[in-house]
Design a protein around this motif. Structure first.
Motif, short mmCIF file in Angstrom:
data_model
loop_
_atom_site.label_atom_id
_atom_site.label_comp_id
_atom_site.label_asym_id
_atom_site.label_seq_id
_atom_site.Cartn_x
_atom_site.Cartn_y
_atom_site.Cartn_z
N ILE A 1 42.64 47.00 41.15
CA ILE A 1 42.39 45.57 40.97
C ILE A 1 40.97 45.22 41.41
CG2 ILE A 1 43.08 43.27 41.77
CD1 ILE A 1 45.95 44.34 41.78
N GLY A 2 40.43 45.94 42.40
CA GLY A 2 39.04 45.72 42.79
C GLY A 2 38.08 46.11 41.68
N ALA A 3 38.40 47.16 40.94
CA ALA A 3 37.55 47.59 39.83
C ALA A 3 37.76 46.73 38.59
CB ALA A 3 37.82 49.05 39.50
N LEU A 4 38.96 46.17 38.44
CA LEU A 4 39.30 45.35 37.27
C LEU A 4 39.76 43.98 37.74
CD1 LEU A 4 41.33 48.12 35.45
CD2 LEU A 4 38.97 47.49 35.03
N PRO A 5 38.85 43.07 38.07
CA PRO A 5 39.24 41.80 38.68
C PRO A 5 40.00 40.87 37.75
CG PRO A 5 36.90 41.84 38.26
CD PRO A 5 37.39 43.19 37.96
N TYR A 6 39.86 41.01 36.44
CA TYR A 6 40.52 40.10 35.51
C TYR A 6 41.78 40.70 34.89
CZ TYR A 6 36.22 37.59 36.15
OH TYR A 6 35.17 36.93 36.70
N LEU A 7 42.31 41.74 35.50
CA LEU A 7 43.53 42.37 35.02
C LEU A 7 44.71 41.50 35.44
CD1 LEU A 7 43.92 45.06 33.55
CD2 LEU A 7 44.50 46.07 35.73
N LYS A 8 45.60 41.19 34.51
CA LYS A 8 46.74 40.34 34.81
C LYS A 8 47.88 41.20 35.33
CE LYS A 8 45.71 36.58 31.75
NZ LYS A 8 44.56 36.80 31.01
N VAL A 9 47.95 41.34 36.64
CA VAL A 9 48.88 42.25 37.29
C VAL A 9 49.93 41.43 38.01
CG1 VAL A 9 49.10 44.06 39.00
CG2 VAL A 9 47.09 43.96 37.57
N ASN A 10 51.18 41.86 37.89
CA ASN A 10 52.26 41.27 38.65
C ASN A 10 52.50 42.17 39.86
OD1 ASN A 10 54.49 40.00 39.63
ND2 ASN A 10 55.81 40.47 37.89
N ARG A 11 52.07 41.75 41.03
CA ARG A 11 52.19 42.59 42.22
C ARG A 11 53.64 42.72 42.67
NH1 ARG A 11 47.91 43.94 45.59
NH2 ARG A 11 45.89 43.29 44.86
N LYS A 12 54.49 41.79 42.26
CA LYS A 12 55.88 41.83 42.71
C LYS A 12 56.79 42.60 41.74
CE LYS A 12 55.40 37.57 45.26
NZ LYS A 12 55.80 36.20 45.41
N ALA A 13 56.21 43.11 40.65
CA ALA A 13 57.03 43.88 39.70
C ALA A 13 57.45 45.21 40.33
CB ALA A 13 56.25 44.14 38.43
N THR A 14 58.68 45.60 40.09
CA THR A 14 59.16 46.85 40.68
C THR A 14 59.23 47.96 39.66
OG1 THR A 14 61.43 46.16 40.32
CG2 THR A 14 60.46 45.73 42.47
#
Length: 140
Positions: free
Chosen positions: A127-140
């Motif tokens: 995420i530091g390298a790709l700041p605009y990536l739409k990531v769901n941190r709570k996804a399992t």
């Protein structure tokens, strides 16, 4: 003494997009030896907007500043290596499928062809390298 006509145009919020409100300001300019222009206060006032509070009839004025934050740069090599699934997980390719494939059996090569999920401990680095990536941190 030169006369300059400055016209500002802003669209009204209405159903027809062709309607616009025009206001023009005329002022006289005089260039002195110091190359200063008089009359710019009529065009660029210090107080941009005046807003009335709903509780009182007295107008309160404030200065509006337009400020944009800095844009973060995307690490392009990382952008080519990582993808996001529909559920918001980060996935990557497995290593070991580039060369020396003759000694690897078909089952192993098929397993190496599939995408695999990035480990949670590496999420901060990606995420530091790709700041605009739409990531769901709570996804399992």
């Amino acid at each position: 003494m030169a006369s300059v006509n400055v016209s500002f145009c802003r669209p009204l919020r209405s159903s027809s997009p062709k309607v616009s409100l025009r206001s023009s300001v005329q002022f006289a300019t005089s260039l002195a030896s110091s190359h200063s222009i008089s009359g710019l206060r009529a065009v660029f006032p210090q107080k941009i907007s005046t807003v009335a509070s709903p509780n009182s009839q007295k107008f309160q004025s404030f200065t509006v500043f337009a400020h944009k934050g800095y844009k973060l740069k995307t690490h392009k090599a990382s952008a080519k290596r990582f993808r996001v699934t529909g559920r918001g997980k980060i996935v990557r390719r497995r290593s070991g499928k580039q060369h020396l494939l003759a000694k690897k059996n078909n089952k192993r090569k098929l397993r190496l062809s599939k995408m695999t999920e990035v480990n949670r401990s590496d999420y901060d680095n990606v995420i530091g390298a790709l700041p605009y990536l739409k990531v769901n941190r709570k996804a399992t």
